[in-house]
Design an enzyme around this catalytic site. Structure first.
Site, short mmCIF file in Angstrom:
data_model
loop_
_atom_site.label_atom_id
_atom_site.label_comp_id
_atom_site.label_asym_id
_atom_site.label_seq_id
_atom_site.Cartn_x
_atom_site.Cartn_y
_atom_site.Cartn_z
CG ASP A 273 -6.46 4.04 6.76
OD1 ASP A 273 -6.50 5.27 6.65
OD2 ASP A 273 -6.94 3.41 7.72
CG PHE B 101 2.15 -1.37 1.23
CD1 PHE B 101 1.21 -2.29 1.65
CD2 PHE B 101 1.88 -0.62 0.09
CE1 PHE B 101 0.03 -2.47 0.95
CE2 PHE B 101 0.69 -0.79 -0.62
CZ PHE B 101 -0.23 -1.72 -0.19
CE1 TYR C 212 0.63 -1.95 7.14
CE2 TYR C 212 2.68 -0.71 7.32
CZ TYR C 212 1.93 -1.70 6.71
OH TYR C 212 2.46 -2.43 5.68
CG HIS D 266 -4.53 -4.81 -1.22
ND1 HIS D 266 -3.97 -5.31 -0.05
CD2 HIS D 266 -4.39 -3.47 -1.16
CE1 HIS D 266 -3.51 -4.31 0.66
NE2 HIS D 266 -3.75 -3.17 0.03
#
Length: 220
Positions: free
Chosen positions: A65, A78, A67, A187
């Protein structure tokens, strides 16, 4: 919406753009941008597919998703723009690179430099409502990005797929491990990084594999 996408990806994905679900997705996304803050900026929705052409892809990193904080999302998973403080997962990624390769933690979390070397930084969902994580999940983006992964898997071999966490591993389940290098671990989120992300050495493994394929390594 004024979006940018590499023409090569646009051509490959045109059949997907023509499907009814994608038309519904576009209407949903348009209405969301019209009704309040949505990230990333509309022109950056397909930025991962604009910065990294299909024939240039060496490594694929799958996020979930964008930010959802103000000024963070820039269209690459990221990644944040210059001057934006590192979100926790990105900080942990840089810590692992430091441990794995001995590289200092950079001053910027902008991962354009990776994309320009052939790292496809693809979120499963490409938009999000401000301050509402996963608010655009379940509206068709996942189907679209599944098609991106499937298209690349059909088109290319010798690609490194970094699948961090159960979500990314499920999304990459159909990739042919006999034709590509598939790297799996926890993760990098602070909730799970100590369960196998730290110490995974994915970055050195990726570079060793690329070198074995006669390709230049990524300057992480």
């Amino acid at each position: 919406m004024n979006v940018r996408i590499a023409p090569e990806w646009g051509e490959l994905l045109q059949p997907e753009f023509d499907k009814p679900y994608f038309a519904e997705l576009v209407e949903f996304v348009r209405s969301e941008y019209a009704s309040g803050p949505v990230f990333p900026a509309a022109g950056n929705i397909f930025r991962a597919l604009d910065k990294c052409k299909p024939d240039d892809v060496k490594v694929v990193i799958i996020g979930q998703d964008p930010y959802h904080g103000e000024g963070q999302a820039n269209g690459l998973c990221f990644s944040v723009n210059d001057g934006v403080p590192f979100p926790p997962s990105l900080r942990n990624i840089f810590k692992e690179i430091q441990s794995d390769l001995g590289k200092p933690i950079p001053t910027s979390g902008n991962l354009d430099r990776w994309a320009e070397q052939g790292v496809l930084l693809l979120n499963a969902t490409l938009t999000v409502r401000a301050h509402a994580a996963a608010s655009h999940a379940g509206h068709g983006w996942e189907r679209f990005t599944d098609s991106v992964v499937a298209t690349l898997s059909e088109l290319r071999s010798g690609v490194v797929y970094m699948l961090w966490g159960a979500y990314a591993q499920k999304k990459g389940a159909a990739i042919d491990s006999s034709r590509n290098l598939i790297l799996k671990c926890a993760h990098p989120s602070p909730l799970s990084a100590h369960n196998g992300f730290f110490g995974c050495r994915h970055f050195s493994q990726a570079n060793a594999y690329l070198a074995s394929q006669g390709l230049s390594e990524i300057d992480w």
